[in-house]
Scaffold this active site. Structure first.
Site, PDB file in Angstrom:
ATOM      1  N   HIS A   1       0.841  -1.198   0.000  1.00 47.40           N
ATOM      2  CA  HIS A   1       0.000   0.000   0.000  1.00 47.40           C
ATOM      3  C   HIS A   1       0.872   1.242   0.000  1.00 47.40           C
ATOM      4  CE1 HIS A   1       0.787   0.172   4.353  1.00 47.40           C
ATOM      5  NE2 HIS A   1       0.251   1.376   4.369  1.00 47.40           N
TER       6      HIS A   1
ATOM      7  N   HIS B   1       1.739   5.417   1.043  1.00 46.70           N
ATOM      8  CA  HIS B   1       1.620   6.579   1.915  1.00 46.70           C
ATOM      9  C   HIS B   1       1.742   7.801   1.003  1.00 46.70           C
ATOM     10  CE1 HIS B   1       2.970   4.530   5.951  1.00 46.70           C
ATOM     11  NE2 HIS B   1       1.854   4.032   5.457  1.00 46.70           N
TER      12      HIS B   1
ATOM     13  N   ASP C   1      -0.302  -0.014  10.701  1.00 48.21           N
ATOM     14  CA  ASP C   1       0.312  -0.905   9.718  1.00 48.21           C
ATOM     15  C   ASP C   1       0.907  -2.137  10.399  1.00 48.21           C
ATOM     16  OD1 ASP C   1      -0.278   0.742   7.557  1.00 48.21           O
ATOM     17  OD2 ASP C   1       1.636   1.793   7.638  1.00 48.21           O
TER      18      ASP C   1
ATOM     19  N   CYS D   1     -13.733  -4.953  17.866  1.00 50.67           N
ATOM     20  CA  CYS D   1     -14.163  -5.514  19.153  1.00 50.67           C
ATOM     21  C   CYS D   1     -14.203  -7.043  19.135  1.00 50.67           C
ATOM     22  CB  CYS D   1     -15.506  -4.924  19.576  1.00 50.67           C
ATOM     23  SG  CYS D   1     -16.906  -5.317  18.493  1.00 50.67           S
TER      24      CYS D   1
ATOM     25  N   HIS E   1     -21.863  -4.424  19.508  1.00 49.70           N
ATOM     26  CA  HIS E   1     -20.560  -4.270  20.156  1.00 49.70           C
ATOM     27  C   HIS E   1     -20.414  -5.381  21.185  1.00 49.70           C
ATOM     28  CE1 HIS E   1     -16.970  -2.328  21.616  1.00 49.70           C
ATOM     29  NE2 HIS E   1     -17.473  -2.110  22.809  1.00 49.70           N
TER      30      HIS E   1
ATOM     31  N   HIS F   1     -12.846  -3.792  26.096  1.00 53.99           N
ATOM     32  CA  HIS F   1     -13.572  -3.656  24.831  1.00 53.99           C
ATOM     33  C   HIS F   1     -12.827  -2.700  23.910  1.00 53.99           C
ATOM     34  CE1 HIS F   1     -16.044   0.201  25.843  1.00 53.99           C
ATOM     35  NE2 HIS F   1     -15.005   0.130  26.642  1.00 53.99           N
TER      36      HIS F   1
END
Length: 243
Positions: free
Chosen positions: A67, A69, A80, A125, A193, A205
């Site tokens: 990928h 930048h 990353d 989560c 969630h 969480h």
């Protein structure tokens, strides 16, 4: 053209958004396969279209994620490295700004459960919940999520998944114990969630836009709780370090 040249050209065309592609070995040769970035914030991050990933897997063996930048050096961000560790693949990074390359490789030490940067699928989560239970020798399924978090929010899936993951719902008179899972309705759309009860009125969480954390199981989270669950394979879990 080499895969580096193809990826650099792709990155230049996609700027100022981040480009993303996959390095795939096909019949003994490395090939660059450009992918669609379906992130809702493509200038700051990327999400690979699952259909592009599936197509690359059909073609050959995926060996790396690539990928760009657009405006920063090719140094891996915290996100990353975190996603690189989760996938177990090298991440090659091309800086459009400097025309140079960088790389981050999977680090095999255990990733802390506290302080993770949120990333859909790679560090959300459910990922946090799975990793918590893995520390206790319990492997939970990694559900096929919708393409984006926004798609998930239109039809949250947690309410249908927990029985298949080996959980039972606590009876009203049963007290919460360390390691019990909590399903929350944070937006009025149904169970959207999940967290883990740590005892002493604390919950582990990971909310979108925040770092994973150990928070007080206070009035707001209690009022948002729609189901309390316990894994059927154990009656109690031994406390382990999660930081």
């Amino acid at each position: 053209m080499s895969w580096q040249e193809l990826a650099a050209d792709h990155a230049t065309r996609e700027a100022p958004c981040e480009s993303v592609g996959l390095l795939v070995v096909i019949k003994g040769r490395e090939r660059y396969r450009p992918c669609k970035n379906i992130s809702t914030e493509p200038r700051d991050t990327f999400v690979i279209d699952p259909e592009d990933w599936a197509s690359a897997e059909d073609e050959g063996h995926i060996t790396a994620v690539i990928h760009s930048h657009p405006q920063t050096p090719p140094e891996p961000s915290r996100e990353d490295q975190q996603a690189c560790d989760a996938l177990g693949l090298p991440w090659h990074i091309y800086s459009v700004l400097s025309g140079s390359w960088g790389v981050c490789r999977p680090q095999h030490q255990r990733l802390s459960l506290i302080g993770r940067v949120w990333s859909w699928i790679y560090a959300d989560c459910w990922t946090l919940t799975r990793d918590f239970y893995a520390l206790h020798g319990i492997e939970l399924p990694d559900w096929q999520r919708p393409r984006t978090f926004e798609d998930f929010m239109r039809a949250p899936m947690f309410g249908d998944c927990w029985p298949l993951a080996g959980f039972r719902e606590l009876e009203p008179d049963e007290q919460l114990s360390y390691g019990d899972a909590l399903l929350f309705d944070m937006h009025g759309t149904g169970p959207d969630h999940v967290g883990v009860y740590l005892g002493d009125m604390e919950v582990l969480h990971h909310l979108k836009g925040r770092l994973s954390s150990r928070d007080l199981y206070g009035a707001f989270l209690q009022s948002s709780t729609v189901q309390r669950l316990r894994h059927c394979s154990v009656s109690t879990l031994e406390t382990v370090a999660i930081g």
